[in-house]
Design a protein around this motif. Sequence first.
Motif, PDB file in Angstrom:
ATOM      1  N   LEU A 162      31.268  48.601  46.123  1.00 23.77           N
ATOM      2  CA  LEU A 162      30.764  47.812  45.010  1.00 23.77           C
ATOM      3  C   LEU A 162      29.389  48.320  44.587  1.00 23.77           C
ATOM      4  O   LEU A 162      29.114  48.488  43.390  1.00 23.77           O
ATOM      5  N   ARG A 163      28.546  48.575  45.561  1.00 26.79           N
ATOM      6  CA  ARG A 163      27.209  49.114  45.272  1.00 26.79           C
ATOM      7  C   ARG A 163      27.283  50.466  44.582  1.00 26.79           C
ATOM      8  O   ARG A 163      26.460  50.789  43.724  1.00 26.79           O
ATOM      9  N   ASP A 164      28.315  51.259  44.939  1.00 26.41           N
ATOM     10  CA  ASP A 164      28.397  52.628  44.443  1.00 26.41           C
ATOM     11  C   ASP A 164      29.283  52.799  43.211  1.00 26.41           C
ATOM     12  O   ASP A 164      29.582  53.925  42.821  1.00 26.41           O
ATOM     13  N   ILE A 165      29.716  51.708  42.595  1.00 28.96           N
ATOM     14  CA  ILE A 165      30.623  51.825  41.440  1.00 28.96           C
ATOM     15  C   ILE A 165      30.081  52.759  40.355  1.00 28.96           C
ATOM     16  O   ILE A 165      30.793  53.663  39.895  1.00 28.96           O
TER      17      ILE A 165
ATOM     18  N   VAL B 280      36.057  50.716  42.073  1.00 25.79           N
ATOM     19  CA  VAL B 280      36.039  51.327  40.740  1.00 25.79           C
ATOM     20  C   VAL B 280      37.263  50.883  39.950  1.00 25.79           C
ATOM     21  O   VAL B 280      37.175  50.556  38.758  1.00 25.79           O
ATOM     22  N   ARG B 281      38.409  50.850  40.611  1.00 25.93           N
ATOM     23  CA  ARG B 281      39.647  50.470  39.929  1.00 25.93           C
ATOM     24  C   ARG B 281      39.649  48.987  39.550  1.00 25.93           C
ATOM     25  O   ARG B 281      40.130  48.607  38.481  1.00 25.93           O
ATOM     26  N   MET B 282      39.131  48.131  40.433  1.00 25.31           N
ATOM     27  CA  MET B 282      39.168  46.692  40.189  1.00 25.31           C
ATOM     28  C   MET B 282      38.052  46.228  39.264  1.00 25.31           C
ATOM     29  O   MET B 282      38.209  45.248  38.532  1.00 25.31           O
ATOM     30  N   GLY B 283      36.916  46.898  39.345  1.00 21.68           N
ATOM     31  CA  GLY B 283      35.770  46.465  38.576  1.00 21.68           C
ATOM     32  C   GLY B 283      34.822  45.607  39.395  1.00 21.68           C
ATOM     33  O   GLY B 283      35.136  45.174  40.506  1.00 21.68           O
ATOM     34  N   ASP B 284      33.652  45.345  38.835  1.00 25.26           N
ATOM     35  CA  ASP B 284      32.570  44.662  39.553  1.00 25.26           C
ATOM     36  C   ASP B 284      32.953  43.238  39.966  1.00 25.26           C
ATOM     37  O   ASP B 284      32.860  42.875  41.136  1.00 25.26           O
ATOM     38  N   ARG B 285      33.373  42.418  39.017  1.00 24.53           N
ATOM     39  CA  ARG B 285      33.614  41.001  39.315  1.00 24.53           C
ATOM     40  C   ARG B 285      34.745  40.819  40.327  1.00 24.53           C
ATOM     41  O   ARG B 285      34.615  40.049  41.292  1.00 24.53           O
ATOM     42  N   ALA B 286      35.860  41.506  40.114  1.00 29.17           N
ATOM     43  CA  ALA B 286      37.001  41.371  41.023  1.00 29.17           C
ATOM     44  C   ALA B 286      36.645  41.856  42.428  1.00 29.17           C
ATOM     45  O   ALA B 286      37.115  41.293  43.424  1.00 29.17           O
ATOM     46  N   SER B 287      35.816  42.881  42.522  1.00 27.20           N
ATOM     47  CA  SER B 287      35.394  43.394  43.833  1.00 27.20           C
ATOM     48  C   SER B 287      34.544  42.373  44.566  1.00 27.20           C
ATOM     49  O   SER B 287      34.658  42.215  45.790  1.00 27.20           O
ATOM     50  N   ARG B 288      33.690  41.666  43.841  1.00 26.53           N
ATOM     51  CA  ARG B 288      32.864  40.621  44.472  1.00 26.53           C
ATOM     52  C   ARG B 288      33.752  39.493  45.020  1.00 26.53           C
ATOM     53  O   ARG B 288      33.519  38.989  46.126  1.00 26.53           O
TER      54      ARG B 288
ATOM     55  N   ILE C 247      27.339  34.462  49.162  1.00 25.45           N
ATOM     56  CA  ILE C 247      26.521  33.985  48.041  1.00 25.45           C
ATOM     57  C   ILE C 247      25.735  35.131  47.421  1.00 25.45           C
ATOM     58  O   ILE C 247      25.670  35.276  46.187  1.00 25.45           O
ATOM     59  N   ILE C 248      25.149  35.961  48.285  1.00 20.72           N
ATOM     60  CA  ILE C 248      24.371  37.104  47.779  1.00 20.72           C
ATOM     61  C   ILE C 248      25.277  38.060  47.010  1.00 20.72           C
ATOM     62  O   ILE C 248      24.907  38.567  45.940  1.00 20.72           O
ATOM     63  N   THR C 249      26.473  38.295  47.530  1.00 18.34           N
ATOM     64  CA  THR C 249      27.401  39.218  46.857  1.00 18.34           C
ATOM     65  C   THR C 249      27.770  38.718  45.466  1.00 18.34           C
ATOM     66  O   THR C 249      27.827  39.490  44.510  1.00 18.34           O
ATOM     67  N   LEU C 250      28.003  37.419  45.355  1.00 16.59           N
ATOM     68  CA  LEU C 250      28.407  36.853  44.059  1.00 16.59           C
ATOM     69  C   LEU C 250      27.274  36.848  43.038  1.00 16.59           C
ATOM     70  O   LEU C 250      27.528  36.837  41.823  1.00 16.59           O
TER      71      LEU C 250
END
Length: 318
Positions: A220-223, A236-244, A283-286
Amino acid sequence: MNQSKDRRRSGNPATRAAAKRQMSSGAQPRITWRNWVGGARLRTLPLAVAPVAVGSGIAYMVQDFSLTLTLLAHAVSIFLQIGVNYANDYSDGIRGTDEFRVGPARLTGSGLVNPKRVLALALTFFALAAIAGLIAVVLSERWWFLALGAIAIVAAWFYTGGKRPYGYAGLGELVVFVFFGLVATVGTVWLQTDIDLQEPWVAGAGVGFFAVAVLVVNNLRDIPTDRLAGKRTLAVRMGDRASRILYVVCVLLPFAVPALYSIAQPGMILVWFVLLLAIPASIITLTAKTPRELILVLQLTSFAALAYGVLLGIAFAF
């Protein structure tokens, strides 16, 4: 001057990247022992310890525990984890992926270390894992473990190595779940007992989800940089929000295990304390806005995985 031009024209992407950094900064970066230790990525080692801790606790529960075999299982898992970390450093570096990376210089990606030295170090740790595994097989007389060990080393190499690494195709999480969850946990139990149990599979899944969570938040950090490098990770395939969201699911699902076994194993109450790490990390991830926050999540998740594995093993054992 000519040497600098040669480095910029090198066929090794890592060497070219190092030359560009040198020109932009005007200084020659140096590789120290900290870089070599950093290449081992010590914060990932809890993922190697956790499944063996759980498996050994289950073996103790059925009174087939062997300290020698447990220590050898730990050695195999830890050496394999370090080996795959150096192999990733080598493969990403020569592939040019780390040219887009933001953060401390990798050994190969910096262009200041001969890639063959990094490869030799990776192969050394794979060999140490193989030796520890061979000793365990001889002592336990589970000869079919030789095939399992060979498959594990091959899987470790092709995560980022080879022409078509599966880590670049979004399959890393699946393989991590299988090997650092199910295989490591169930394998530790089978190494010590012939009793067929469901607990290793269920507990192994719990540990595996933590391993997936670590990989998800790392990717997620490296997207942004992985997209530039053409590295098609699951994030990368899922995207930022879905990965969180996937991270939160993976870090909370493991608590289904203590819930399932809480009546038979009262010690499972200890495992719930890991939520003190898992909930803040979620919480931090979201809400995270910067890579620094996600690095904190990586650290919290690694500690949570270790605490989960150890406490789950203790709960099963006692």
